[in-house]
Write a protein that holds these residues in place. Sequence first.
Motif, short mmCIF file in Angstrom:
data_model
loop_
_atom_site.label_atom_id
_atom_site.label_comp_id
_atom_site.label_asym_id
_atom_site.label_seq_id
_atom_site.Cartn_x
_atom_site.Cartn_y
_atom_site.Cartn_z
N ARG A 105 0.85 -1.18 0.00
CA ARG A 105 0.00 0.00 0.00
C ARG A 105 0.89 1.24 0.00
N PHE A 106 0.48 2.24 -0.75
CA PHE A 106 1.21 3.51 -0.83
C PHE A 106 0.27 4.63 -0.40
N VAL A 107 0.76 5.48 0.50
CA VAL A 107 -0.04 6.60 1.01
C VAL A 107 0.77 7.87 0.85
N VAL A 108 0.14 8.91 0.30
CA VAL A 108 0.81 10.20 0.16
C VAL A 108 0.86 10.87 1.53
N LYS A 109 2.04 10.97 2.09
CA LYS A 109 2.24 11.63 3.39
C LYS A 109 2.57 13.10 3.21
N THR A 110 3.35 13.39 2.16
CA THR A 110 3.72 14.77 1.83
C THR A 110 3.31 15.04 0.39
N ALA A 111 2.54 16.09 0.16
CA ALA A 111 2.07 16.39 -1.20
C ALA A 111 3.27 16.71 -2.09
N PRO A 112 3.32 16.13 -3.29
CA PRO A 112 4.44 16.41 -4.20
C PRO A 112 4.26 17.75 -4.90
N THR A 113 5.26 18.62 -4.75
CA THR A 113 5.19 19.94 -5.38
C THR A 113 6.33 20.19 -6.36
N GLY A 114 7.34 19.31 -6.37
CA GLY A 114 8.46 19.49 -7.29
C GLY A 114 8.45 18.47 -8.41
N ALA A 115 7.99 17.26 -8.13
CA ALA A 115 7.88 16.18 -9.11
C ALA A 115 6.92 15.14 -8.55
N SER A 116 6.47 14.25 -9.41
CA SER A 116 5.47 13.27 -9.01
C SER A 116 6.09 12.08 -8.28
N TYR A 117 5.26 11.39 -7.51
CA TYR A 117 5.61 10.07 -7.02
C TYR A 117 5.27 9.07 -8.12
N ILE A 118 6.22 8.22 -8.46
CA ILE A 118 6.02 7.23 -9.53
C ILE A 118 6.13 5.84 -8.92
N ILE A 119 5.17 5.00 -9.23
CA ILE A 119 5.22 3.59 -8.84
C ILE A 119 5.27 2.79 -10.12
N THR A 120 6.32 1.99 -10.28
CA THR A 120 6.57 1.32 -11.56
C THR A 120 6.81 -0.17 -11.38
N THR A 121 6.48 -0.92 -12.41
CA THR A 121 6.78 -2.35 -12.42
C THR A 121 8.23 -2.56 -12.84
N THR A 122 8.76 -3.72 -12.56
CA THR A 122 10.17 -3.97 -12.85
C THR A 122 10.44 -4.20 -14.33
N SER A 123 9.50 -4.84 -15.02
CA SER A 123 9.80 -5.32 -16.37
C SER A 123 9.31 -4.43 -17.48
N GLY A 124 8.41 -3.48 -17.20
CA GLY A 124 7.85 -2.66 -18.25
C GLY A 124 7.08 -3.47 -19.27
N SER A 125 6.37 -4.51 -18.79
CA SER A 125 5.67 -5.43 -19.70
C SER A 125 4.16 -5.28 -19.63
N ASN A 126 3.70 -4.05 -19.35
CA ASN A 126 2.26 -3.77 -19.35
C ASN A 126 1.51 -4.68 -18.38
N LEU A 127 1.99 -4.75 -17.14
CA LEU A 127 1.44 -5.68 -16.16
C LEU A 127 0.48 -5.04 -15.17
N LEU A 128 0.24 -3.74 -15.32
CA LEU A 128 -0.49 -2.99 -14.31
C LEU A 128 -1.94 -2.72 -14.74
N PHE A 129 -2.88 -3.11 -13.86
CA PHE A 129 -4.31 -2.91 -14.13
C PHE A 129 -4.96 -2.37 -12.87
#
Length: 202
Positions: free
Chosen positions: A119-143
Motif C-alpha cells: 500500500r502507498f499513502v501520500v504523506k507529503t504532497a508532491p510539489t516538485g515532481a510526481s511520485y512514480i510507482i513502476t513495475t520492474t519489467s515494463g511489460s504492461n502488467l499494471l491494471f
Amino acid sequence: MSIRGIARRATVVGYATPTNAPVFVDSADNILKFIPAGSGTTAVQIVDVSKAQTLTNKTLTSPIITGAAISGATGAEAAVVVTTTNPITAAQSGTTFYLSATGGFTSTLPAPALGLVYRFVVKTAPTGASYIITTTSGSNLLFGMFVERAGGAGVAGAAQDTQNFVVNNAIVGGWAEYRSDGTKWYLHGMVNVIAGATFAVT
C-alpha cells in the motif's frame, strides 16, 4: 506377545553415549523425556499432547490452531516512511509505504508473485515532481483504477507500466493498494481529483 514399557525414573538416569540416548518417564512430572546422544545428562522434554509447552525454533507444517492467544504481538502492520528512491522487495509484502518528499521519487515493485501486496499513502504532497510507482519489467502488467473524492468518473488503467501521484495535484491522504496474482499487478485507490493520479506505458 511381550509388552515393552518405558521406565519411570528420576530426571537424570545416567549419561548418554554416542550410541545410546536414555528415554524415560520423569517420575516428578510424568512427562516423557530423553537425554540426547553425547556425553550430556540434560533431559529434553518430548512434545506432550496434553500439557502446555514452549516450542523454540520449530517449524510447524499445516498446523491446526484452536483458541490461540499470541503473546508479544503488537497488532501493528509493517510500515515505513520513504523519502527517496524506493526499490521494493518481495520480503516487504504487506508493507505500507508513506511517501514523503516534495520532490517526489520512484518506487519500483518486485516481479509479480502470487499474494504480494503493498500500500502507498501520500504523506507529503508532491510539489516538485510526481511520485512514480513502476513495475520492474515494463511489460504492461499494471491494471486498476482510482476513485475520485470530488465525485467524478475516477481514472482507470489497463496494461500499463507506471502509476503516478501527480505533482501539484495529489494531496496528503491519497492512496493506492497493489496486489499480485503471480503474473500481473492489480491496484485500487483514491485521490482527491482525477488529475491526482495517472497511468503510463513506458
